[in-house]
Design an enzyme around this catalytic site. Structure first.
Site: not given
Ligand SMILES: NC(=O)c1ccc[n+]([C@@H]2O[C@H](COP(=O)([O-])OP(=O)(O)OC[C@H]3O[C@@H](n4cnc5c(N)ncnc54)[C@H](O)[C@@H]3O)[C@@H](O)[C@H]2O)c1
Length: 438
Positions: A273
């Site tokens: 992030c």
């Molecule tokens: N990790 C954090 O602490 C956090 C906190 C707040 C916001 N975010 C935001 O949340 C979002 C997700 O982050 P995350 O950390 O969970 O990512 P992540 O990589 O852990 O998880 C994302 C998942 O989406 C899957 N994916 C990708 N394309 C796809 C599709 N077309 N259909 C279905 N699944 C698909 C991937 O395989 C993966 O498992 C991002 O925008 C991030 O900026 C993350």
């Protein structure tokens, strides 16, 4: 039964798209209050593990997932699939896919856009779509809406909202339920449906007047952190020159009961992030002929921190009669922050890369990341965590603490290591001519 009634009765099938650090905790929460949940992920390995009741995220115990596979007990049912052709089944679709940057540090909305197209293929009246991925203001209205509204009317046939995720992995003080959630809708009816949905699972829901306001609120939160971290990083470098302990200064300032929030210096930004999100705003601002100077400056200072740490390591070794080239360095911690198993954008990787480029022999230990394999930024970097023993500590010319995991015994490390460079104040209170701050 209409959509609002299904949501209020917790009968609506909730589809969560992207079962990562954000999506998986949401699955648990919706199931906990009784919603049936269908998880979608393009990664078949994750889907298989989940359907076997196994976890791939350290702080999500497999036992909780296994429970959800057994119907009953007042909890919702859960199953996962990689078949995106089933996106028409759930009444609610929550998008939690990645939003990284391209090589040129521009928003990479590939995952969001692909997901939107896949939803559009099966979109039907009575569905609510919520985007949770962090993104620039305008994404929901300018990118998602045109794709989704090709055949159906928003606010009448289907509903579209943006509600930013505020997950803080590893933080045990807050759970999904207790972290207030901001929601913005494309139309008042969209907002009404979004608020109804999240009110079922979150104690406090904050409606805002537009999806843009909700998108920008998330970027303000993360930019605020990036800018304040840059400020203390700059002050740390000044304090080192002045011979003042920056951590003592922060503790003193923290006693002010109003108008001050403590931020701590470190080896550079990490995670999915803070190093990334502010650049989403910078990029969007350019379309308005506006330059976000605070963000650029903070980015410059924060991305210089790994170089600063390496420079300090070089100076400290040299004071002790050793050149960096040929020195053996043991890096402690490659996760981007304390007690997590996530190495995305971790400053450790940049530091290891820089040390190696300068001829150092680098090993690492991380109790949460047994192996590191390349990745997009460091394709040639493949390492295995070495055991942390008295021998491995003694053998290293210098031990570099990058991530202050709780599992480390800092007194023992201080007793065994020849030279220590501490980027986190983890050795605080321990005296020793061989411990240095960086
Ligand atoms: N990790 C954090 O602490 C956090 C906190 C707040 C916001 N975010 C935001 O949340 C979002 C997700 O982050 P995350 O950390 O969970 O990512 P992540 O990589 O852990 O998880 C994302 C998942 O989406 C899957 N994916 C990708 N394309 C796809 C599709 N077309 N259909 C279905 N699944 C698909 C991937 O395989 C993966 O498992 C991002 O925008 C991030 O900026 C993350």
């Amino acid at each position: 039964m209409d959509l609002l009634a299904k949501i209020n009765n917790r009968r609506a099938l909730v589809g969560i798209i992207g079962l990562g650090y954000v999506g998986l905790p949401l699955v648990l929460r919706f199931c906990e209050v009784g919603f049936p949940v269908l998880g979608f992920d393009t990664d078949a390995r994750k889907v298989d593990l989940l359907n076997r009741g196994e976890s791939y995220i350290k702080h999500i115990p497999a036992a909780r997932l296994a429970e959800l596979r057994q119907p009953g007990g007042g909890q919702g049912r859960f199953s996962a699939t990689s078949d995106l052709g089933r996106l028409g089944e759930p009444e609610v679709l929550i998008i939690c896919v990645p939003t990284p940057l391209t090589r040129m540090r521009e928003p990479d909305l590939r995952y969001v856009e692909n997901t939107a197209r896949q939803i559009a293929a099966t979109l039907r009246p009575g569905q609510l779509v919520s985007l949770e991925s962090t993104t620039y203001p305008g994404t929901t209205a300018e990118l998602l809406l045109p794709i989704l509204s090709a055949t159906l009317r928003v606010g009448q046939d289907f509903y579209l909202v943006f509600s930013p995720e505020r997950e803080d992995p590893g933080n045990t003080r807050f759970q999904v339920r207790t972290i207030p959630k901001v929601v913005g809708g494309i139309t008042p009816a969209c907002l009404e449906h979004g608020v109804a949905l999240y009110s079922q699972v979150i104690d406090r829901v904050i409606p805002v007047s537009s999806t843009q306001a909700a998108e920008l609120s998330k970027l303000l939160e993360n930019t605020y952190r990036a800018v304040n971290i840059a400020l203390v990083n700059e002050l740390k470098m000044l304090c080192l020159r002045m011979g003042v302990d920056i951590f003592e200064v922060i503790e003193a300032s923290k006693t002010k009961p109003f108008g001050f929030q403590a931020f701590y210096p470190g080896p550079g930004l990490g995670g999915h992030c803070i190093p990334i999100d502010p650049f989403y705003l910078t990029w969007k601002a350019r379309q308005y002929d506006f330059s976000t100077r605070f963000i650029e400056l903070a980015g410059e200072i924060n991305s210089n921190m790994p170089y600063f740490v390496v420079q300090r390591v070089m100076e400290i070794l040299s004071k002790h009669g050793k050149a960096l080239s040929g020195a053996s360095i043991l890096v402690l911690g490659i996760a981007y922050k304390k007690d997590v198993d996530d190495d995305r954008e971790s400053p450790s990787l940049k530091i290891i890369d820089l040390l190696r480029q300068r001829g150092a022999k680098v090993d690492y230990n991380d109790p949460h990341i047994p192996r590191y394999i390349g990745g997009r930024h460091y394709p040639g970097l493949e390492m295995t965590s070495i055991p942390l023993t008295a021998e491995t500590l003694k053998e290293a010319d210098l031990v570099l603490l990058v991530t202050d995991h709780s599992a480390y015994d800092y007194h023992w490390i201080a007793a065994e290591a020849k030279l220590i460079v501490d980027t986190r104040n983890a050795f605080k209170g321990q005296s020793g001519e061989h411990i240095f701050v960086a």
